[in-house]
Design a protein around this motif. Structure first.
Motif, short mmCIF file in Angstrom:
data_model
loop_
_atom_site.label_atom_id
_atom_site.label_comp_id
_atom_site.label_asym_id
_atom_site.label_seq_id
_atom_site.Cartn_x
_atom_site.Cartn_y
_atom_site.Cartn_z
N UNK A 41 0.83 -1.21 0.00
CA UNK A 41 0.00 0.00 0.00
C UNK A 41 0.86 1.25 0.00
N UNK A 42 1.99 1.21 0.70
CA UNK A 42 2.90 2.37 0.71
C UNK A 42 3.52 2.55 -0.68
N UNK A 43 3.93 1.44 -1.32
CA UNK A 43 4.54 1.51 -2.65
C UNK A 43 3.54 2.03 -3.68
N UNK A 44 2.25 1.68 -3.50
CA UNK A 44 1.20 2.16 -4.42
C UNK A 44 1.26 3.67 -4.59
N UNK A 45 1.58 4.38 -3.49
CA UNK A 45 1.55 5.84 -3.52
C UNK A 45 2.63 6.41 -4.45
N UNK A 46 3.66 5.60 -4.78
CA UNK A 46 4.70 6.08 -5.71
C UNK A 46 4.72 5.22 -6.98
N UNK A 47 3.68 4.41 -7.15
CA UNK A 47 3.55 3.61 -8.36
C UNK A 47 4.63 2.54 -8.50
N UNK A 271 2.45 6.24 15.85
CA UNK A 271 2.00 7.54 15.30
C UNK A 271 0.56 7.50 14.84
N UNK A 272 0.04 6.32 14.52
CA UNK A 272 -1.40 6.16 14.31
C UNK A 272 -2.04 7.03 13.24
N UNK A 273 -1.32 7.36 12.18
CA UNK A 273 -1.94 8.12 11.09
C UNK A 273 -1.86 9.62 11.27
N UNK A 303 4.61 5.11 9.89
CA UNK A 303 4.24 6.10 8.88
C UNK A 303 4.90 7.46 9.12
N UNK A 304 4.94 7.91 10.38
CA UNK A 304 5.44 9.26 10.66
C UNK A 304 6.96 9.39 10.54
N UNK A 305 7.66 8.28 10.30
CA UNK A 305 9.10 8.37 10.00
C UNK A 305 9.38 8.08 8.53
N UNK A 306 8.40 7.52 7.84
CA UNK A 306 8.69 7.04 6.49
C UNK A 306 7.95 7.74 5.35
N UNK A 307 6.91 8.51 5.66
CA UNK A 307 6.10 9.08 4.58
C UNK A 307 6.94 9.97 3.65
N UNK A 347 9.54 20.09 8.93
CA UNK A 347 8.59 19.43 8.03
C UNK A 347 9.24 19.02 6.72
N UNK A 348 9.05 17.77 6.32
CA UNK A 348 9.64 17.25 5.09
C UNK A 348 8.62 17.21 3.96
N UNK A 349 8.91 16.40 2.96
CA UNK A 349 8.07 16.32 1.76
C UNK A 349 6.62 16.00 2.09
N UNK A 350 6.38 15.23 3.16
CA UNK A 350 5.02 14.85 3.52
C UNK A 350 4.63 15.43 4.87
N UNK A 351 5.35 16.46 5.28
CA UNK A 351 5.25 17.03 6.64
C UNK A 351 3.87 17.15 7.25
N UNK A 352 3.01 17.97 6.65
CA UNK A 352 1.72 18.23 7.27
C UNK A 352 0.61 17.30 6.82
N UNK A 353 0.96 16.38 5.93
CA UNK A 353 -0.05 15.54 5.30
C UNK A 353 -0.54 14.45 6.24
N UNK A 354 -1.88 14.30 6.38
CA UNK A 354 -2.42 13.26 7.24
C UNK A 354 -2.06 11.88 6.69
N UNK A 355 -1.68 10.98 7.57
CA UNK A 355 -1.30 9.63 7.14
C UNK A 355 -2.34 8.62 7.61
N UNK A 356 -3.54 9.17 7.89
CA UNK A 356 -4.63 8.33 8.39
C UNK A 356 -5.07 7.30 7.36
N UNK A 357 -5.20 6.06 7.80
CA UNK A 357 -5.72 4.98 6.97
C UNK A 357 -6.93 4.45 7.73
N UNK A 358 -8.12 4.55 7.14
CA UNK A 358 -9.32 4.13 7.86
C UNK A 358 -9.22 2.67 8.27
N UNK A 359 -9.64 2.37 9.50
CA UNK A 359 -9.71 1.00 9.99
C UNK A 359 -8.39 0.26 9.79
N UNK A 360 -7.31 0.86 10.29
CA UNK A 360 -5.94 0.36 10.06
C UNK A 360 -5.71 -0.95 10.83
N UNK A 361 -6.46 -2.00 10.43
CA UNK A 361 -6.39 -3.22 11.24
C UNK A 361 -5.83 -4.40 10.45
#
Ligand code: 5MM
Length: 362
Positions: A41-47, A271-273, A303-307, A347-361
């Motif tokens: 799912x993380x790789x999907x974001x960069x194709x 970090x929980x999204x 997520x909060x160290x890798x986005x 703040x980096x490239x994804x600094x302020x961007x929410x990393x929330x994934x619904x129902x992250x289970x």
């Protein structure tokens, strides 16, 4: 006597030492234990296609970051596949980390599954054969382990059934880890999904942690050789009321003070999204909170160290250095936040961007 010594004094000392090293000053954990589906799912974001070689290359990028990364990162959590992989020069990843003074850790759970008889709640499986697997990971150079359970907030949850089951399975896991010389990270995550306010999140977190420490006591787990990986107490993702980092810090420290024994070696938040910057600012506010805080409070972020790292990399060799710079920046910012000295502005490239994934289970 009916009061057995379950671990030798030498084993207790070994566990205590590992746990204390992980939460030593200005340092925390990089959670790089994404299972195959999650990293996909993380790789999907960069194709990028989710092949074993791409996963290996990405982990090599992370682990070959400049040695100064070890000033802020004390431990890295690996997925089983990564534990068995090597850098392109043939050095096993476990060795690459050890050479930097970073303790390799390992995710030992086998994933979240539905808990029948509940309204959509879950438990986590993986106890079968766990002792043998722990022995192999210990022999292979790991010092600690992680197991994640999830609890959900809704009008009728978390239920008694879910809280007692998840607390107990985490306690069994912790006991098995300690018998094999691995420090267990106990992760009962209260998910951020929902419209609930901060006070509700605090009450639920307190209840979940109360179940957790009763179960750990019942299983005679050696608390000085454990770490807790909790959620910060934040309002639901869809709550309309907004809260400050100081509100979050007060609710979080209060919940922990009411439920987590001072004997526990340390708290390593997930970090929980949260966005990268929020996760750092909230950790900083927690450490600046003027109340009683008997344990080190640091990070164990995925997520909060890798986005920003993934974004900067984009799957291209030419961007590896730039991506590693992003990792260093986030790691240093969180290291500062772990002692309440973060000044903001990293703040980096994804600094302020929410990393929330619904129902992250998953
Ligand atoms: C790295 O993410 C882990 C995901 O594991 P799965 O692939 O088994 O879902 C996860 O357990 C993670 O370690 C914690 O949730 C903390 O990560 P965040 O992104 O919440 O900081």
């Amino acid at each position: 006597s009916r009061f057995q010594q379950y671990l030798s004094p030498e084993k207790e000392d070994e566990l205590r030492k590992i746990a204390n090293t992980i939460v030593s000053k200005r340092r925390g954990i990089l959670a790089a234990d994404e299972s195959v589906a999650t990293i996909g799912k993380r790789f999907d974001t960069i194709g990028l296609t989710n092949t074993e070689e791409n996963r290996r290359k990405y982990r090599e990028l992370l682990f070959s970051t400049d040695n100064s990364i070890a000033d802020s990162i004390s431990g890295v959590i690996l997925f089983d596949e990564t534990f068995r992989q090597s850098a392109s020069d043939g050095t096993p990843f476990v060795k690459v980390l050890q050479n930097k003074g970073i303790i390799p850790g390992i995710k030992v759970d086998k994933g979240v599954v539905p808990l029948a008889g509940t309204l959509n709640e879950c438990t986590t499986q993986g106890l079968d054969g766990l002792s043998e697997r722990c022995a192999e990971y210990k022999k292979g150079g790991c010092g600690f382990a992680k197991w994640r359970c999830v609890l959900k907030i809704s009008d009728h949850t978390p239920s008694y059934q879910a809280m007692i089951e998840n607390a107990n399975v985490l306690a069994r896991y912790a006991s098995i880890c300690q018998q094999n010389g691995l420090v267990p990270i106990v992760e009962p995550e209260v998910l951020p999904d929902g419209t609930h306010d901060l006070q509700t999140a605090q009450r639920v977190t307190e209840e979940v942690l109360a179940f957790q420490y009763k179960a750990l006591a019942d299983h005679h787990v050696f608390l000085e050789g454990t770490l807790l990986k909790p959620n910060m107490v934040t309002a639901g993702q869809s709550c309309t009321k907004k809260y400050t980092s100081q509100d979050i810090a007060r609710a979080t420290v209060e919940a922990l003070n009411r439920t987590v024994p001072p004997a526990v070696a340390g708290i390593t938040f997930l970090s929980g999204g949260q966005s990268e910057e929020d996760a750092t600012l909230n950790l900083n506010a927690i450490n600046q909170y003027p109340g009683r805080k008997p344990w080190p409070l640091t990070f164990s972020y995925g997520r909060a160290l890798q986005a920003s790292v993934i974004k900067a990399w984009g799957g291209k060799d030419a961007n590896i250095k730039a991506a590693q710079e992003e990792l260093l920046k986030r790691a240093r910012a969180n290291g500062a936040a772990a002692v309440g000295e973060y000044q903001g502005g990293a703040a980096g490239a994804a600094g302020g961007q929410s990393l929330f994934v619904a129902n992250h289970s998953y």
